[in-house]
Design an enzyme around this catalytic site. Structure first.
Site, PDB file in Angstrom:
ATOM      1  N   TYR A 156       0.834  -1.205   0.000  1.00 57.98           N
ATOM      2  CA  TYR A 156       0.000   0.000   0.000  1.00 57.98           C
ATOM      3  C   TYR A 156       0.872   1.261   0.000  1.00 57.98           C
ATOM      4  CZ  TYR A 156      -3.472   3.304   1.962  1.00 57.98           C
ATOM      5  OH  TYR A 156      -4.297   4.369   2.216  1.00 57.98           O
TER       6      TYR A 156
HETATM    7  N1  LIG Z   1      -9.587   4.868   5.730  1.00 61.03           N
HETATM    8  C1  LIG Z   1      -8.374   5.227   6.078  1.00 61.03           C
HETATM    9  O1  LIG Z   1      -7.949   5.028   7.243  1.00 61.03           O
HETATM   10  C2  LIG Z   1      -7.456   5.922   5.097  1.00 61.03           C
HETATM   11  C3  LIG Z   1      -6.272   6.491   5.594  1.00 61.03           C
HETATM   12  C4  LIG Z   1      -5.415   7.108   4.696  1.00 61.03           C
HETATM   13  C5  LIG Z   1      -5.743   7.209   3.354  1.00 61.03           C
HETATM   14  N2  LIG Z   1      -6.912   6.658   2.907  1.00 61.03           N
HETATM   15  C6  LIG Z   1      -7.196   6.750   1.462  1.00 61.03           C
HETATM   16  O2  LIG Z   1      -8.467   7.338   1.255  1.00 61.03           O
HETATM   17  C7  LIG Z   1      -9.011   6.877   0.013  1.00 61.03           C
HETATM   18  C8  LIG Z   1     -10.470   6.477   0.207  1.00 61.03           C
HETATM   19  O3  LIG Z   1     -10.541   5.309   1.024  1.00 61.03           O
HETATM   20  P1  LIG Z   1     -11.715   5.053   2.089  1.00 61.03           P
HETATM   21  O4  LIG Z   1     -11.068   4.953   3.410  1.00 61.03           O
HETATM   22  O5  LIG Z   1     -12.804   6.028   1.886  1.00 61.03           O
HETATM   23  O6  LIG Z   1     -12.150   3.558   1.724  1.00 61.03           O
HETATM   24  P2  LIG Z   1     -13.355   2.973   0.836  1.00 61.03           P
HETATM   25  O7  LIG Z   1     -14.666   3.362   1.388  1.00 61.03           O
HETATM   26  O8  LIG Z   1     -13.029   1.533   0.680  1.00 61.03           O
HETATM   27  O9  LIG Z   1     -13.159   3.729  -0.545  1.00 61.03           O
HETATM   28  C9  LIG Z   1     -12.336   3.272  -1.581  1.00 61.03           C
HETATM   29  C10 LIG Z   1     -12.948   3.757  -2.867  1.00 61.03           C
HETATM   30  O10 LIG Z   1     -12.101   3.370  -3.961  1.00 61.03           O
HETATM   31  C11 LIG Z   1     -12.918   2.777  -4.961  1.00 61.03           C
HETATM   32  N3  LIG Z   1     -12.137   1.819  -5.737  1.00 61.03           N
HETATM   33  C12 LIG Z   1     -11.398   0.781  -5.271  1.00 61.03           C
HETATM   34  N4  LIG Z   1     -10.885   0.075  -6.287  1.00 61.03           N
HETATM   35  C13 LIG Z   1     -11.303   0.683  -7.429  1.00 61.03           C
HETATM   36  C14 LIG Z   1     -11.107   0.416  -8.804  1.00 61.03           C
HETATM   37  N5  LIG Z   1     -10.385  -0.633  -9.224  1.00 61.03           N
HETATM   38  N6  LIG Z   1     -11.685   1.236  -9.712  1.00 61.03           N
HETATM   39  C15 LIG Z   1     -12.433   2.290  -9.305  1.00 61.03           C
HETATM   40  N7  LIG Z   1     -12.651   2.594  -8.017  1.00 61.03           N
HETATM   41  C16 LIG Z   1     -12.101   1.796  -7.095  1.00 61.03           C
HETATM   42  C17 LIG Z   1     -14.040   2.096  -4.177  1.00 61.03           C
HETATM   43  O11 LIG Z   1     -15.199   1.930  -4.972  1.00 61.03           O
HETATM   44  P3  LIG Z   1     -15.676   0.560  -5.661  1.00 61.03           P
HETATM   45  O12 LIG Z   1     -15.384  -0.552  -4.699  1.00 61.03           O
HETATM   46  O13 LIG Z   1     -17.131   0.821  -5.884  1.00 61.03           O
HETATM   47  O14 LIG Z   1     -14.890   0.485  -6.927  1.00 61.03           O
HETATM   48  C18 LIG Z   1     -14.323   3.138  -3.105  1.00 61.03           C
HETATM   49  O15 LIG Z   1     -15.200   4.115  -3.591  1.00 61.03           O
HETATM   50  C19 LIG Z   1      -8.103   5.731  -0.458  1.00 61.03           C
HETATM   51  O16 LIG Z   1      -7.241   6.189  -1.473  1.00 61.03           O
HETATM   52  C20 LIG Z   1      -7.303   5.396   0.784  1.00 61.03           C
HETATM   53  O17 LIG Z   1      -6.041   4.844   0.477  1.00 61.03           O
HETATM   54  C21 LIG Z   1      -7.788   6.028   3.746  1.00 61.03           C
END
Ligand SMILES: NC(=O)c1ccc[n+]([C@@H]2O[C@H](COP(=O)([O-])OP(=O)(O)OC[C@H]3O[C@@H](n4cnc5c(N)ncnc54)[C@H](OP(=O)(O)O)[C@@H]3O)[C@@H](O)[C@H]2O)c1
Length: 268
Positions: A156
């Site tokens: 990641y």
């Molecule tokens: N949650 C945390 O603690 C955290 C911390 C630091 C950074 N982040 C970053 O924040 C961002 C959002 O994550 P989140 O925490 O909100 O998790 P999440 O709810 O799992 O969101 C991830 C999003 O990415 C989309 N996605 C995944 N694979 C994809 C693909 N192949 N094509 C198109 N869309 C895709 C998913 O939609 P579908 O499944 O519908 O495709 C979903 O909308 C990510 O980049 C993550 O690395 C999160």
């Protein structure tokens, strides 16, 4: 920048931080283009925005697929005469040690496929429009864990570090042509992604709503970086005394993981 004047392309907007950011940007009057794979979830976010008087469009796409990505770029360019902001927020995370990954090179390919290559392809697709317009802002959702040495997320973190470097090059080469970038270093956020690790149920985290607000700030104010104070402090520490910070932080995180596991077990 006034949100009401903006067209924002937002990936990963079917859930979590991206869906929250889409709702908040649309509530401020921006036109939001919602991208992710799950069409039903995208429709639900779209319906909520439209019911609140906002403007949204859905674009179901798997960003790991180059052909699908080219098609979605073509649709975005034809549907919207101006695109102001691209938020590369779609992502996947894998929590596994390097030693447990010796026969799992595909973990590294999977995270790169969406977190890095998916974002790069989309950015390259929209860049000619940004250059033609004389403006375009690209936001990257990254993590505080690139600012501080965190164990168990090498696949990641490699992909997010690559994304941050790409953003830096993009801005360095094109700032004089109106292209700007923001890297957002989120701390842990309560979403589907963090929920995949059971011990994190016991960890205090930022809400998805607040994290969505960070993407709004990144889109409207366009700072180079949005970071927590502790992330910035860790980065300064890593620049000045990387060995010391690594020796202090990594055992601390291992102890924290054990504490969280005990708490989760005792709550069962
Ligand atoms: N949650 C945390 O603690 C955290 C911390 C630091 C950074 N982040 C970053 O924040 C961002 C959002 O994550 P989140 O925490 O909100 O998790 P999440 O709810 O799992 O969101 C991830 C999003 O990415 C989309 N996605 C995944 N694979 C994809 C693909 N192949 N094509 C198109 N869309 C895709 C998913 O939609 P579908 O499944 O519908 O495709 C979903 O909308 C990510 O980049 C993550 O690395 C999160």
């Amino acid at each position: 920048m006034r949100a009401a004047d903006l067209t924002v392309v937002l990936t990963g907007s079917s859930s979590g931080i991206g869906a929250e950011a889409a709702r908040q940007l649309a509530a401020r009057g921006a036109t939001v283009c919602l991208l992710a794979r799950r069409a039903d979830e995208l429709e639900a976010v779209w319906a909520e925005i439209v019911a609140g008087g906002g403007t949204a469009h859905t674009y179901p796409v798997d960003l790991t697929d180059p052909d699908e990505t080219s098609e979605v770029v073509a649709r975005l360019l034809s549907d919207h005469p101006r695109i102001d902001v691209l938020v590369n927020n779609a992502g996947r995370s894998i929590r596994r040690s390097v030693a447990s990954s010796v026969d799992r090179a595909h973990d590294y390919e999977r995270t790169m496929a969406v977190n890095y290559l998916g974002a790069v392809r989309l950015t390259l697709g929209l860049l000619p429009r940004f250059l033609e317009q004389g403006h375009g802002h690209v936001v990257m959702s990254s993590t505080m864990s690139t600012q501080v040495p965190v164990p168990l997320f090498s696949a990641y973190l490699g992909s997010k570090a690559a994304l941050e470097s790409f953003a830096r090059s993009l801005a360095a080469e094109n700032a004089h042509r109106g292209i700007t970038t923001t890297v957002v270093n989120f701390p842990m956020v309560r979403t589907r992604m963090s929920g995949a690790t059971d011990i994190y149920a016991a960890m205090p985290m930022m809400s998805a709503r607040r994290a969505g607000g960070w993407l709004v700030k990144a889109s409207l104010d366009r700072p180079t970086r949005v970071s927590s104070l502790s992330g910035t402090a860790a980065e300064i520490g890593m620049a000045a005394v990387p060995g010391l910070v690594t020796r202090v932080v990594t055992p601390g995180i291992r102890r924290m993981d054990k504490r969280l596991a005990r708490r989760v077990r005792s709550a069962d």
